[in-house]
Design a protein around this motif. Structure first.
Motif, PDB file in Angstrom:
ATOM      1  N   UNK A 139      48.040  14.194  13.918  1.00 50.15           N
ATOM      2  CA  UNK A 139      46.990  13.320  13.382  1.00 50.15           C
ATOM      3  C   UNK A 139      45.777  14.148  12.977  1.00 50.15           C
ATOM      4  N   UNK A 140      45.234  13.861  11.817  1.00 49.35           N
ATOM      5  CA  UNK A 140      44.034  14.559  11.342  1.00 49.35           C
ATOM      6  C   UNK A 140      42.851  14.169  12.218  1.00 49.35           C
ATOM      7  N   UNK A 141      42.111  15.169  12.658  1.00 47.91           N
ATOM      8  CA  UNK A 141      40.973  14.935  13.559  1.00 47.91           C
ATOM      9  C   UNK A 141      39.676  15.553  13.055  1.00 47.91           C
ATOM     10  N   UNK A 142      39.693  16.097  11.836  1.00 46.11           N
ATOM     11  CA  UNK A 142      38.470  16.696  11.316  1.00 46.11           C
ATOM     12  C   UNK A 142      38.758  17.613  10.146  1.00 46.11           C
ATOM     13  N   UNK A 143      37.750  18.393   9.758  1.00 47.69           N
ATOM     14  CA  UNK A 143      37.872  19.272   8.601  1.00 47.69           C
ATOM     15  C   UNK A 143      37.266  20.636   8.901  1.00 47.69           C
ATOM     16  N   UNK A 144      37.765  21.621   8.175  1.00 45.61           N
ATOM     17  CA  UNK A 144      37.132  22.932   8.100  1.00 45.61           C
ATOM     18  C   UNK A 144      36.553  23.080   6.706  1.00 45.61           C
ATOM     19  N   UNK A 145      35.364  23.660   6.625  1.00 44.76           N
ATOM     20  CA  UNK A 145      34.770  23.859   5.303  1.00 44.76           C
ATOM     21  C   UNK A 145      33.851  25.072   5.336  1.00 44.76           C
ATOM     22  N   UNK A 146      33.591  25.554   4.159  1.00 45.42           N
ATOM     23  CA  UNK A 146      32.741  26.734   4.016  1.00 45.42           C
ATOM     24  C   UNK A 146      31.607  26.399   3.053  1.00 45.42           C
ATOM     25  N   UNK A 147      30.403  26.700   3.450  1.00 44.96           N
ATOM     26  CA  UNK A 147      29.245  26.532   2.580  1.00 44.96           C
ATOM     27  C   UNK A 147      29.098  27.756   1.706  1.00 44.96           C
ATOM     28  N   UNK A 148      28.785  27.538   0.444  1.00 47.68           N
ATOM     29  CA  UNK A 148      28.674  28.644  -0.508  1.00 47.68           C
ATOM     30  C   UNK A 148      27.732  29.725   0.010  1.00 47.68           C
ATOM     31  N   UNK A 149      28.193  30.956  -0.053  1.00 47.10           N
ATOM     32  CA  UNK A 149      27.384  32.075   0.393  1.00 47.10           C
ATOM     33  C   UNK A 149      27.588  32.443   1.844  1.00 47.10           C
ATOM     34  N   UNK A 150      28.370  31.636   2.561  1.00 45.33           N
ATOM     35  CA  UNK A 150      28.629  31.928   3.967  1.00 45.33           C
ATOM     36  C   UNK A 150      30.109  32.252   4.163  1.00 45.33           C
ATOM     37  N   UNK A 151      30.386  33.337   4.842  1.00 45.67           N
ATOM     38  CA  UNK A 151      31.767  33.737   5.067  1.00 45.67           C
ATOM     39  C   UNK A 151      32.421  32.927   6.177  1.00 45.67           C
ATOM     40  N   UNK A 152      31.638  32.486   7.136  1.00 44.25           N
ATOM     41  CA  UNK A 152      32.197  31.789   8.298  1.00 44.25           C
ATOM     42  C   UNK A 152      32.450  30.324   7.984  1.00 44.25           C
ATOM     43  N   UNK A 153      33.603  29.827   8.437  1.00 42.71           N
ATOM     44  CA  UNK A 153      33.930  28.423   8.272  1.00 42.71           C
ATOM     45  C   UNK A 153      33.246  27.575   9.353  1.00 42.71           C
ATOM     46  N   UNK A 154      32.962  26.340   8.967  1.00 41.71           N
ATOM     47  CA  UNK A 154      32.425  25.359   9.904  1.00 41.71           C
ATOM     48  C   UNK A 154      33.501  24.314  10.166  1.00 41.71           C
TER      49      UNK A 154
END
Length: 399
Positions: A139-154
């Protein structure tokens, strides 16, 4: 942790986030773009969309932006033999609203995002989704995303992820949402904005050609449609093809263009996809163009996006926290979505073939003999009436 993460902050995602936040849910709204920003669009709000904005208490803000009203529709159709029909009228008022609008998207989308944040949703722009989070059951429980200019995913967690991120939806791809119906590409389209070209909402059709014009913020949008098979040739000299289409299909409009000025470059696309995707799965749901896309020739995209947002939130109710109730609500949404959008989809496919069939021209000639029936026809085009409601025996008997 959020109750809902909405990916995509335009005409489907922002209203969904707004409505969920108004219902008391903790909502995160993200988009890969920065706002305000433009996007390819027909802009047109049919009367059901105008009514929806009014119900959401947002119509006055749109009017304050200077978006001009349109209260008359012109539909001019001609076949290969020169027979033609010209319908002029207006759909009956809908809950007191008698004008349609066609806002620039950088105005409308920003207005909707502001409404979502005012309702309590958190908004993060310039964020590209890179993955979905899942529990041990899948079951999907969230997302990973990256803000432009940042190497680390949130990473952010939620009970439900809403994919409202367009026809090339990352959420649909990552969730594995299969296409349940697909029809071939039928048209390609180009449009631009013009100054000093008076119009209301007008449509011009000839075999293999279609031209539309409408008023938007401080300009007139004029669009030209071609068969998809002609896209390579049209794209090779798009400006010439665009103007030639208008000249041949809508000569009166072309004459008005001679007294005006083209304000912006030509925008166009040959990617007018026609499909339905599976609407939902464990922990995720798709709305707007992510779930369903059709040729823009009927200008129903924004109106249908608003309707899907309202439908989804109505189906969800208070069931987001309970997994079983959530799945039931999403299933109900999927069934209702198909019932709502399938008739419009089928009608759009017919129009996008760019064929003026003799029986359709004869029917339009019949309609044009009666102003009430003409206005009812435009109500059906706007989605106020069904086809069955349009052709009432009493009205047909008067002709």
């Amino acid at each position: 942790m959020y109750d809902v993460i909405v990916v995509g902050a335009r005409c489907a995602g922002a209203p969904t986030a707004m409505l969920l936040a108004r219902a008391g849910y903790r909502v995160l709204l993200i988009d890969r773009a920065r706002f305000p920003s433009d996007t390819l669009s027909t802009h047109y709000l049919h009367l059901p969309a105008v009514r929806q904005l009014a119900k959401w208490k947002l119509l006055d803000e749109l009017l304050a932006s200077g978006c001009p009203p349109m209260r008359r529709t012109i539909y001019h159709v001609a076949d290969a033999t020169g027979r033609e029909v010209r319908l002029v009228g207006s759909p009956p008022p809908l809950d007191g609203h008698d004008a349609s609008y066609a806002p620039r998207r950088y105005v409308l989308d920003t207005l909707l995002v502001r409404a979502a944040t005012a309702a309590g949703a958190e908004f993060r722009e310039n964020c590209a989704v890179t993955g979905l989070l899942r529990d041990e059951s899948g079951c999907v429980t969230g997302v990973r995303f990256r803000t432009d200019g940042q190497a680390r995913e949130t990473t952010e967690h939620a009970s439900l992820v809403v994919g409202a991120d367009g026809k090339r939806s990352a959420i649909a791809r990552l969730a594995g949402a299969e296409v349940t119906r697909r029809d071939p590409l039928l048209t390609c389209a180009y449009y631009s904005y013009w100054d000093k070209v008076p119009t209301d909402f007008e449509l011009h059709e000839r075999p293999g050609r279609w031209v539309g014009a409408l008023r938007t913020h401080d300009a007139t949008l004029v669009a030209a449609y071609f068969p998809q098979k002609q896209f390579p040739a049209v794209r090779a000299d798009a400006q010439r093809a665009y103007l030639e289409n208008i000249r041949g299909t809508a000569p009166e409009l072309y004459e008005r263009l001679q007294g005006g000025t083209q304000l912006e470059r030509l925008y166009g696309t040959g990617d007018q996809q026609n499909f339905f995707r599976r609407a939902h799965g464990p922990g995720w749901v798709l709305i707007g163009d992510a779930a369903h896309h059709k040729d823009s020739i009927t200008a129903r995209g924004i109106t249908d996006a608003f309707a899907q947002a309202q439908l989804l939130v109505g189906c969800l109710g208070e069931s987001i926290q309970d997994r079983l109730e959530l799945n039931t609500a999403l299933h109900r949404f999927g069934e209702c979505r198909d019932a709502l959008l399938d008739p419009v989809y089928q009608g759009t496919i017919v129009v996008a073939h760019l064929q003026v069939q003799p029986d359709r021209l004869a029917l339009l000639q019949l309609i044009g003999q009666d102003q009430e029936l003409t206005n009812r026809y435009f109500a059906a085009v706007a989605g106020i009436l069904t086809v069955e409601e349009l052709y009432t025996p009493d009205l047909l008997a008067q002709l």
